[in-house]
Each structure stands twice: as structure tokens, then as C-alpha cells.
Write a protein that holds these residues in place. Sequence first.
Motif, short mmCIF file in Angstrom:
data_model
loop_
_atom_site.label_atom_id
_atom_site.label_comp_id
_atom_site.label_asym_id
_atom_site.label_seq_id
_atom_site.Cartn_x
_atom_site.Cartn_y
_atom_site.Cartn_z
N SER A 70 0.72 -1.18 0.01
CA SER A 70 0.12 0.00 -0.04
C SER A 70 0.76 1.24 0.12
O SER A 70 1.97 1.33 0.36
N SER A 71 0.27 2.48 -0.40
CA SER A 71 0.92 3.45 -0.41
C SER A 71 1.41 3.97 0.90
O SER A 71 2.73 4.62 1.01
N THR A 72 0.64 3.71 1.97
CA THR A 72 1.20 4.19 3.27
C THR A 72 2.52 3.39 3.68
O THR A 72 3.48 4.18 4.22
N ALA A 78 10.03 5.06 2.11
CA ALA A 78 10.53 6.30 1.25
C ALA A 78 11.16 7.23 2.10
O ALA A 78 12.13 7.89 1.94
N ALA A 79 10.28 7.37 3.00
CA ALA A 79 10.78 8.41 4.15
C ALA A 79 12.04 7.93 5.04
O ALA A 79 13.05 9.02 5.24
N VAL A 86 14.48 9.23 -6.45
CA VAL A 86 13.39 8.65 -7.09
C VAL A 86 12.25 8.98 -6.33
O VAL A 86 12.11 9.25 -4.87
N SER A 87 11.06 9.28 -6.97
CA SER A 87 9.85 9.89 -6.25
C SER A 87 9.18 8.61 -5.56
O SER A 87 9.34 7.55 -5.81
N ARG A 88 8.23 9.20 -4.66
CA ARG A 88 7.55 7.97 -3.90
C ARG A 88 6.41 7.32 -4.76
O ARG A 88 6.28 6.19 -4.63
N GLN A 123 13.34 -2.46 3.94
CA GLN A 123 12.77 -1.31 4.60
C GLN A 123 11.14 -1.51 4.41
O GLN A 123 10.49 -0.97 5.44
N VAL A 124 11.01 -1.89 3.17
CA VAL A 124 9.28 -1.97 3.00
C VAL A 124 8.65 -2.97 4.08
O VAL A 124 7.57 -3.00 4.60
N ALA A 125 9.50 -4.40 3.92
CA ALA A 125 9.18 -5.25 5.02
C ALA A 125 9.30 -4.80 6.54
O ALA A 125 8.26 -5.22 7.36
N GLN A 126 10.16 -4.06 6.83
CA GLN A 126 10.11 -3.64 8.42
C GLN A 126 8.82 -2.78 8.63
O GLN A 126 8.18 -2.79 9.57
N GLN A 127 8.55 -1.91 7.66
CA GLN A 127 7.61 -0.92 8.02
C GLN A 127 6.31 -1.52 7.81
O GLN A 127 5.26 -1.20 8.56
#
Length: 472
Positions: A70-72, A78-79, A86-88, A123-127
Motif C-alpha cells: 500500500s501507499s502508506t 521512502a521517508a 526517486v519519487s514516492r 525497509q518495506v518489510a520492516q515498515q
Amino acid sequence: MSEDTIRLVTLGRILRRRRRLLALLVVLGALAGYGTSLLFPPRYTASASVLLPGQWEERGLLTQAEIASSSTVVDRAAASLRWTDVSRAELRDRVRAKVTDGNVIRISGTADTPARAQRLSDQVAQQFVVFAGRIAGDSSDTDEVSGPQALRQQVTTTNRRISELAEAADPGRTVESVQARTELEQLRTALQEAMKKLDEADPASNRTGMVVMGPAPRPTGEAPPTRIQLVAAGAVLFLLLGIVGHLVAARADRRPRTGPEIAAALGTVPLGTVDVPTGRHGPKRRGARARLRRLLGTDTRWDVPVPRTTADGAGLRLRYRRVYTRLRDRLPAPGGVLVLVPEGDASARHAAGRLAAEAGSAPSPGSANGRHPLLRVVEVPVARPLVPDRGDEAGALVVLGAGNWTEEELAGLAGACADAGHEVVGVVLAGPVRLRGKRSAGHRDATVGDEAVPDTAAPALAARGRTTGGGA
């Protein structure tokens, strides 16, 4: 070919007779694929796995996979990465999540380098784990306690109150006190069993145990499509386009190929088919375009049958003699014959020269009407046909190769003959054959029966206005 079913033998004929052109198309397709790979930089994909313990339904797992991409979640990642180039929105397109066997969600991230792809997926997995924990109410920064957690606190308070009531009762002195203590213990047991079943039935209690199964391995190869795949795809695509183009052109071709069809287009009758040895079709065309066609192998048709093989020249001589005999019988009046050859039809020009040579060597007493006509070979342009005016000729004979001219071109040739006052008495088809006999490298004469017809006869006879043949 236009009405035939496409068979493997047709594809094999295209590959065999157009191999040079198809090889060039394959090279051009490979170069196009290579150029395309330069426009798109290489990409690398790394994958991290997240384990969801407990019992999960398929719909619940799919929901978690949607949450992971998801975008969230991606914006949080990304933050944390702080990539300025690279844009979000671009990162959202580079992150994918899917459910695998064993309650495992695989999160894949694509980047321009292996290290970046590894960092993105980790990073996506952790978030995702942090965000899923907050949704389940298990995050450390959650201030409010509601739902199942509040119920658990109420049950704990109730158990503590039951213990206080049990201690306050007079232990064992009266029947009422013993009965009260028993009922309180039964109530405590019932509350504990109810909470146990609630914990087992509530999937939210299992979400608190999501675990990232180690860092994502660093990718060692590019993500598809790779440069090699693009080059191969371009080569195969151009090869298929070349084959399909040949088949479409062959099916769209409406040129007559048989003697009756060609004769009907000319408004006359077929007199027969003569043989022309392959490789001896007169002088070759000159110019850069002609050389390119010979280099690519497109100077000959691919959809014509393979030339048949004949043992010697006796059969060739017999065919020319029979055609000449039919021609003499077809003439309406005494006189010569104007032999018309389409410009550029080398096989027909060579056949016309041999037919004229046969007319010069044929004996006169054998004809049915006692005539032995002269033959004059004239080469006529098909695009804008212009036939010499009628002189002492008794008719016109058309000699051409099958499948080379359209019905409109043949009708134009017949119209030019009518405009010049000539009657088309017949048409002769020239077909290629292969001789089995061996020929020396410098041999220029074609043996036909017991005589030799010079190869130079056909070009000489094909000159405009040249008359040859013999009289009876």
C-alpha cells in the motif's frame, strides 16, 4: 498459394529460399532489441519474506499482501530511505507483495542497483510489520486500549475479586461457605476457558507475532527483461514478421499461374509449356538494386515449385518441336509470326530464342498446311506495352513465364496486340528445369537432341525488330 492451407513445407520453403533475407531481418531485429535495451537501464529485484504465525484464511493473507504494497507502507519506507532521485510514486510502482506457501508474504523491491533493491525490500518489510502491529493494537505507541484488550483487563479484575470473595468466606465451617467457594472457583474456570477460546478465535491476537525472515538476499542478475532477452525477442519478432509478410504477400497474390488462366487473360489458347535449363536465363540485370536483390536472394520467386530434373536435352527439343507444330497449325493465313516476350522475363526470352532456332531447323514437308512461318522475337514492356504494327505477320505468339504477371498486365498486352492489328494465336509458358548432365565451367552451348543451340542466340533474337527463322 492464395487458396492453399499453410503447411510446414511452405514454411520450410520460405526458410530455405529466403534464408539470406531472413538472416538480415534477424540481425536487424537483434540490433533493434539492443537499442531498446539502451533506452531502459538495467533493473535488479530483491525479495524479503515476512512470516505470519497462527491460523489465517486466504482472504486475510491477501489483505495483508495488499497492506504490504500500500501507499502508506511504501511512503514510510521512502521517508526512511531518503532517496532524492526517486519519487514516492515511482517507488510504489517498484514494490510488489504476494502470498506464498506457509503464511509467508514475499515483498519484492526493484531498483537500479543490487544494493538499492536490497535496502528497498528490507525497509518495506520492516515498515509493513510496524504498520500491521499498529493496526492490531500491539504497537508500543498505542494510547488507547479497546476491544479484546479491554475485555482481558476486565477478566483479570474479575478474577482478583473472586479471589477476595473466596478468602472472605468462612472456610469450611458451614455448608453455605463451602458451596460459595465452589461456585466462585467454577466461575473463575469458566472465565479462563472463555478467554482462551477468544484468543484462539481472534486473528488480531496472531498479528502481533509477524516476523521478518532475515534480510533480503542481494540480487546477482538483472530483472527481466534483460538485455539478452530484448535482443533475442527482437530477432525472433523480426523473423516472424518476415515469414508472415511472405505468407500475406503470397495469399494476396492473384497472378494467374496455369496455362488456361493465362490464355483466358490474353483471350487466346495455350499451345504448351517449354523447358528452360535453370541458371541460363540470359543476361543478368544490372544496377545497385539488381545486385542487392541477387545478394538477398529475392531475384527469384520463393513460392514456385522446385524445378524438375530431366536426364538430357532430347525431351527439351521434343517439347519445342511440338509447340512449333501446334503454332503452324493455328495460323489463319500464310506469313510470319511475331513472338512477344515481356520485358524482364529472362526465361521467356531464352525460350523464344530456342523456339526461333527450332523454326529455322525444322523441315518444311511435315506441316499440315505446307507453311513454315518465320519467327520475329520482340521484347515488349508490360507496364506500357507497345507492339510493332502488323506487316506480313499472320499472327502473334506470346511467350512468358507462369506466375510473373497480373491479369491486368496480360490484358494490356492483348490490347496492345489488337491495337497494332495482330491476332494472338496462342501462348507458350516457359518453365525452368535442371539437367542432370555435368557441364564444364566455360561451356556456353546447350545440347538439345543431336544439335547444339548457342546460348548467344536468345539474346540476339530478343533485340527489338530482329527477324529470324527459316523458310520452307
